[in-house]
Design an enzyme around this catalytic site. Structure first.
Site, short mmCIF file in Angstrom:
data_model
loop_
_atom_site.label_atom_id
_atom_site.label_comp_id
_atom_site.label_asym_id
_atom_site.label_seq_id
_atom_site.Cartn_x
_atom_site.Cartn_y
_atom_site.Cartn_z
CB CYS A 65 -0.98 -0.02 1.17
SG CYS A 65 -0.26 0.03 2.83
CG HIS A 98 15.10 -12.51 15.77
ND1 HIS A 98 15.66 -11.52 16.55
CD2 HIS A 98 16.13 -13.32 15.39
CE1 HIS A 98 16.98 -11.72 16.65
NE2 HIS A 98 17.28 -12.79 15.94
#
Ligand code: RB5
Length: 146
Positions: A65, A98
Site C-alpha cells: 500500500c 526472529h
C-alpha cells in the site's frame, strides 16, 4: 514457492513489478489485485491474501500500500498471520529469523525497485531461526486467544 500478492491503489504499481519478477524467477504467484489507480480500501486486499496464507494455500504473502502500514495492521487481524513492514535488508532478515513473518508489507511511497526486490528476496530466502524465538512466536499466537 507459492506466493499470494495484493495491493491497494497506493501500491499496485510496485505490486505488479514484484509479481512479474517473482513469476520470472519461477515462483507460483496469485495476484489478488488491485490492478488500477482507482481508489480502493486496503483491508479488501489484505484480508484475502492473509486468509490464503493462514489456511496454507500459499507459503508467503506480500502486500503493498502507500505506507505498508495499513496492510500490516489489517493482515495481522487474521489468525496465524505475522505480517511485518519491510524497511531495510537487515530488518527484513530479522522479521524472518526472529519473528517468522509470513507476510511482508511494502510502502510504495517509501521504497521502489530495485530496493524492494532485495527485500522480497531476503524475505523469501531467510529461514526462521527457531529456538528461543519459537517460544516467543508461540506466545504471540496465545494472545489471539485472550
Ligand atoms: C491510501 O491513500 C493509503 O492510505 C494506503 O495506501 C495506505 O498507505 C494505508 O496504510
Amino acid at each position: 514457492m507459492k506466493i499470494a500478492i495484493g495491493a491497494d491503489h497506493g501500491g499496485f504499481l510496485l505490486k505488479n513489478q514484484v509479481r512479474d519478477r517473482l513469476i520470472a524467477s519461477g515462483h507460483e504467484v496469485r495476484d489478488f489485485g488491485t490492478n488500477s489507480s482507482d481508489s480502493t480500501d486496503y483491508p479488501d486486499y489484505a484480508g484475502p491474501v492473509a486468509h490464503a496464507v493462514a489456511n496454507g494455500e500459499f507459503e508467503r504473502g506480500i502486500l503493498v500500500c502507500g505506507s505498508g502500514v495499513g496492510m500490516s495492521i489489517a493482515a495481522n487481524k487474521v489468525h496465524g498471520i505475522r505480517a511485518a513492514l519491510g524497511v531495510s535488508p537487515e530488518q527484513v532478515a530479522l522479521i524472518r529469523q526472529h519473528n517468522n513473518a509470513n507476510i511482508l508489507t511494502l510502502g510504495e511511497r517509501f521504497i521502489q525497485e530495485p530496493a524492494a526486490e532485495e527485500l522480497v528476496k531476503i524475505f523469501l530466502e531467510t529461514p526462521f531461526e527457531g529456538g528461543r524465538h519459537e517460544r516467543r512466536v508461540e506466545k504471540i499466537a496465545e494472545l489471539e486467544n485472550e
